[in-house]
Scaffold this active site. Structure first.
Site, PDB file in Angstrom:
ATOM      1  CB  CYS A  46      51.084  24.340  31.343  1.00 57.18           C
ATOM      2  SG  CYS A  46      50.311  24.686  29.780  1.00 57.18           S
ATOM      3  CE  LYS A  59      41.800  36.941  39.401  1.00 62.25           C
ATOM      4  NZ  LYS A  59      43.283  37.197  39.231  1.00 62.25           N
ATOM      5  CD  GLU A 116      42.909  22.109  30.383  1.00 61.20           C
ATOM      6  OE1 GLU A 116      43.966  21.480  30.551  1.00 61.20           O
ATOM      7  OE2 GLU A 116      41.994  21.723  29.647  1.00 61.20           O
ATOM      8  CD  GLU A 135      53.940  23.521  36.756  1.00 63.05           C
ATOM      9  OE1 GLU A 135      53.246  23.988  37.678  1.00 63.05           O
ATOM     10  OE2 GLU A 135      53.574  23.506  35.568  1.00 63.05           O
TER      11      GLU A 135
HETATM   12  P1  NAD Z   1      47.991  30.566  39.842  1.00 66.43           P
HETATM   13  O1  NAD Z   1      47.263  29.337  40.215  1.00 66.43           O
HETATM   14  O2  NAD Z   1      48.837  31.214  40.865  1.00 66.43           O
HETATM   15  O3  NAD Z   1      46.968  31.683  39.352  1.00 66.43           O
HETATM   16  C1  NAD Z   1      46.052  31.447  38.310  1.00 66.43           C
HETATM   17  C2  NAD Z   1      44.871  32.378  38.470  1.00 66.43           C
HETATM   18  O4  NAD Z   1      44.153  32.019  39.647  1.00 66.43           O
HETATM   19  C3  NAD Z   1      45.249  33.855  38.623  1.00 66.43           C
HETATM   20  O5  NAD Z   1      44.324  34.627  37.900  1.00 66.43           O
HETATM   21  C4  NAD Z   1      45.073  34.074  40.116  1.00 66.43           C
HETATM   22  O6  NAD Z   1      44.779  35.409  40.461  1.00 66.43           O
HETATM   23  C5  NAD Z   1      43.878  33.183  40.415  1.00 66.43           C
HETATM   24  N1  NAD Z   1      43.739  32.790  41.834  1.00 66.43           N
HETATM   25  C6  NAD Z   1      44.714  32.684  42.761  1.00 66.43           C
HETATM   26  N2  NAD Z   1      44.178  32.302  43.950  1.00 66.43           N
HETATM   27  C7  NAD Z   1      42.849  32.155  43.760  1.00 66.43           C
HETATM   28  C8  NAD Z   1      41.761  31.779  44.605  1.00 66.43           C
HETATM   29  N3  NAD Z   1      41.940  31.450  45.878  1.00 66.43           N
HETATM   30  N4  NAD Z   1      40.523  31.717  44.054  1.00 66.43           N
HETATM   31  C9  NAD Z   1      40.327  32.018  42.743  1.00 66.43           C
HETATM   32  N5  NAD Z   1      41.319  32.409  41.923  1.00 66.43           N
HETATM   33  C10 NAD Z   1      42.571  32.465  42.410  1.00 66.43           C
HETATM   34  O7  NAD Z   1      48.836  30.203  38.530  1.00 66.43           O
HETATM   35  P2  NAD Z   1      49.824  31.115  37.712  1.00 66.43           P
HETATM   36  O8  NAD Z   1      51.072  31.276  38.498  1.00 66.43           O
HETATM   37  O9  NAD Z   1      49.118  32.345  37.229  1.00 66.43           O
HETATM   38  O10 NAD Z   1      50.095  30.206  36.424  1.00 66.43           O
HETATM   39  C11 NAD Z   1      51.070  29.221  36.382  1.00 66.43           C
HETATM   40  C12 NAD Z   1      50.454  27.836  36.490  1.00 66.43           C
HETATM   41  O11 NAD Z   1      49.473  27.677  35.461  1.00 66.43           O
HETATM   42  C13 NAD Z   1      51.454  26.730  36.264  1.00 66.43           C
HETATM   43  O12 NAD Z   1      51.247  25.718  37.220  1.00 66.43           O
HETATM   44  C14 NAD Z   1      51.128  26.223  34.874  1.00 66.43           C
HETATM   45  O13 NAD Z   1      51.501  24.896  34.627  1.00 66.43           O
HETATM   46  C15 NAD Z   1      49.663  26.412  34.829  1.00 66.43           C
HETATM   47  N6  NAD Z   1      49.167  26.468  33.454  1.00 66.43           N
HETATM   48  C16 NAD Z   1      48.468  25.402  32.986  1.00 66.43           C
HETATM   49  C17 NAD Z   1      48.007  25.397  31.669  1.00 66.43           C
HETATM   50  C18 NAD Z   1      47.213  24.234  31.144  1.00 66.43           C
HETATM   51  O14 NAD Z   1      46.505  24.404  30.181  1.00 66.43           O
HETATM   52  N7  NAD Z   1      47.314  23.055  31.727  1.00 66.43           N
HETATM   53  C19 NAD Z   1      48.249  26.503  30.835  1.00 66.43           C
HETATM   54  C20 NAD Z   1      48.970  27.569  31.355  1.00 66.43           C
HETATM   55  C21 NAD Z   1      49.406  27.540  32.672  1.00 66.43           C
END
Ligand code: NAD
Length: 499
Positions: free
Chosen positions: A283, A174, A249, A384
């Site tokens: 990130c 997803k 992550e 963040e």
């Molecule tokens: P997000 O948490 O909003 O969404 C991530 C994913 O989770 C999306 O596909 C979203 O549709 C899904 N999601 C949302 N609610 C959900 C639920 N209740 N159940 C299951 N899935 C759900 O994050 P984002 O805005 O897409 O990404 C940004 C974040 O990702 C930042 O905090 C960044 O630091 C982090 N990030 C971390 C790494 C790492 O490796 N540590 C790498 C890239 C991004």
């Protein structure tokens, strides 16, 4: 060319069962990139069913053969790097050279994991009993659920999909709702590379209901999630209740420490690249600079000057240094932090406002922002922001700087600029992050080493490469083969000799 796209389930391209769709837009221009299925629990259930049916055959496919498909996929990605990079800039916004880097990381990961198909090392150790063989092998988990963010729409999925496949798992993916078309193009390449039906399934849609349904499905053995702390924690709780493995992550609050003896030009280059590359939406982006008193003023002036001259715009244009943020909510959030910073008493050096001049008004742009005189407990220094917002903090010594670095609830990446080897080693010993750079910015990991963070950044797993990624996507099976022809009791028959 049609802008309508479909889910990929059991080797077929299909619409959402409800028939619903949603749209993906270019964050720089508002251009429509694609119309994709808005999947719900039924679509996820269909995808999980297909993955479950495909598992037996896939796990028994020899790993070197699984790896050949990865190798072909990596070759195809490399051949289409420019095309994919341009699409990545259009759908996600980062400037083209960075978008090409995002795609290159998938090539690297594909090649690295293809090599793993002829390794997947187990353990072979001596038994304490005679005529007995003791070894351990890696087994795949079964159906794994992969949930990814939008900021590395090709690289991050490749960190999960390639190892999951080479280890013999089947997948339901997803992707983020802001970058679904890139996910579809990625899956098309794996289909073309020869992946059998059902082995990789894609459902586009929102976190709720699609992501949630994937987490909740009892047939899914692992959730591999990259995204925000807020959603990561929610998923961790759900997985704990379901007795499901989860690899997280999450976010970062990464710092560059600049000590008095550092090369200030080199440090400035690293800071600008790490803070404003991908518009700060990595990130591992630098959001704090921790500097010792001797060079504080010089460094702050140089950073502010460089930040003020960064050119905002469409990432496809060679004149653009910094692209847009992903969507309206993201710009609103960054601006809210500018207001918070001012309210907390931090000194705004540059930026601090929306960028809406001319063409920029069509997209989600924010001026590169630098705050000075930020103190460690301010929200600006703790939370963040995930945008082009940088805070400068002062430290009295290397120990003080390390303590400030370690005082946040994240532990992803850090960096130290110094020309003193003793200080570099002290930092290597005491900095509590999953990734550390010396005399380089906080971004730039390579797939042959583990990627991930400590504290609030995750739950101890490492993806993104290096041998530890195999721990996420396999479980150990220890096997004892007794060929003595008699009852032998471990720990009890301690005086047995070979007869
Ligand atoms: P997000 O948490 O909003 O969404 C991530 C994913 O989770 C999306 O596909 C979203 O549709 C899904 N999601 C949302 N609610 C959900 C639920 N209740 N159940 C299951 N899935 C759900 O994050 P984002 O805005 O897409 O990404 C940004 C974040 O990702 C930042 O905090 C960044 O630091 C982090 N990030 C971390 C790494 C790492 O490796 N540590 C790498 C890239 C991004």
């Amino acid at each position: 060319m049609s802008l309508h796209y479909l889910n990929y389930i059991d080797g077929e391209w299909v619409p959402a069962t409800s028939g619903k769709t949603f749209e993906s837009f270019n964050p720089a221009t508002g251009e429509l990139i694609g119309v994709v299925p808005e999947s719900d629990a039924q679509d996820v259930a269909n995808a999980v069913g297909a993955a479950a049916r495909a598992f037996e055959k896939w796990r028994k496919t020899p790993a070197p053969h699984r790896a050949e498909i990865l190798h072909t996929a990596a070759d195809l990605i490399r051949a289409r790097k420019q095309q994919l990079g341009e699409l990545l800039t259009r759908e996600m916004g980062k400037v083209l050279p960075e978008a090409l880097g995002d795609v290159q990381e998938a090539v690297d990961m594909g090649m690295y994991m293809a090599g793993e198909g002829r390794r997947l090392n187990g353990l072979l150790v001596p038994s304490e009993l005679p005529n007995k063989w003791a070894m351990a092998v890696r087994d795949p988990l079964g159906v794994v659920g992969i949930i990814t963010p939008w900021n590395f729409p090709i690289a991050v999925p490749s960190w999960k999909i390639f190892p999951a496949l080479v280890c013999g798992n089947t997948i339901v993916w997803k992707p983020a709702e802001d970058t679904p078309v890139l996910a579809i193009e990625f899956v098309k390449i794996l289909e073309e590379a020869g992946l059998p039906p059902g082995v990789l399934n894609l459902v586009t849609g929102y976190g709720v209901p699609a992501g949630e349904a994937l987490v909740q499905d009892p047939r899914v053995k692992l959730i591999s999630f990259t995204g925000s702390n807020e959603i990561g924690k929610l998923i961790a709780v759900q997985c704990a209740q379901l007795g499901k493995r989860v690899s997280l992550e999450l976010g970062g609050k990464n710092a560059i420490i600049v000590l008095d003896d550092a090369d200030v030009d080199l440090a400035t280059d690293g800071i600008i690249w790490s803070a404003f590359g991908t518009s700060g939406q990595r990130c591992t982006a630098t959001s704090r600079v921790i500097v010792t008193p001797g060079i504080h003023t010089t460094l702050a002036e140089r950073i502010a000057n460089r930040a003020a001259h960064l050119r905002l715009g469409n990432g496809l244009l060679p004149t653009t240094d910094v692209g847009p943020l992903i969507n309206k909510n993201a710009v609103t959030k960054v601006h809210a932090y500018s207001e918070i910073g001012k309210g907390e008493g931090a000194q705004l050096l540059v930026g601090g406002d929306y960028a809406t001049e001319g063409e920029l008004a069509r997209g989600h742009f924010y001026k590169p922002t630098v705050f000075d005189n930020v103190t460690p407990k301010m929200r600006l220094a703790q939370e963040e922001i995930f945008g082009p917002s940088l805070s400068i903090l002062r430290a009295n010594s290397i120990d003080d700087a390390i303590q400030i670095n370690n005082s946040v609830n994240f532990g992803l990446s850090a960096s130290v600029y110094t020309s003193n080897v003793n200080q570099a080693f002290e930092a290597m010993r005491d900095i509590a992050t999953g990734i550390l750079y010396i005399n380089a910015g906080t971004i730039g990991s390579e797939v042959q080493l583990p990627f991930g963070g400590t504290r609030g950044t995750g739950n101890g797993h490492r993806e993104g490469g290096g041998p530890p990624v195999l721990e996420v996507f396999t479980e150990w099976k220890s096997i004892y083969v007794d060929y003595s022809g008699r009852l032998q009791r471990a720990q009890i028959d301690t005086d047995i000799l070979v007869s």
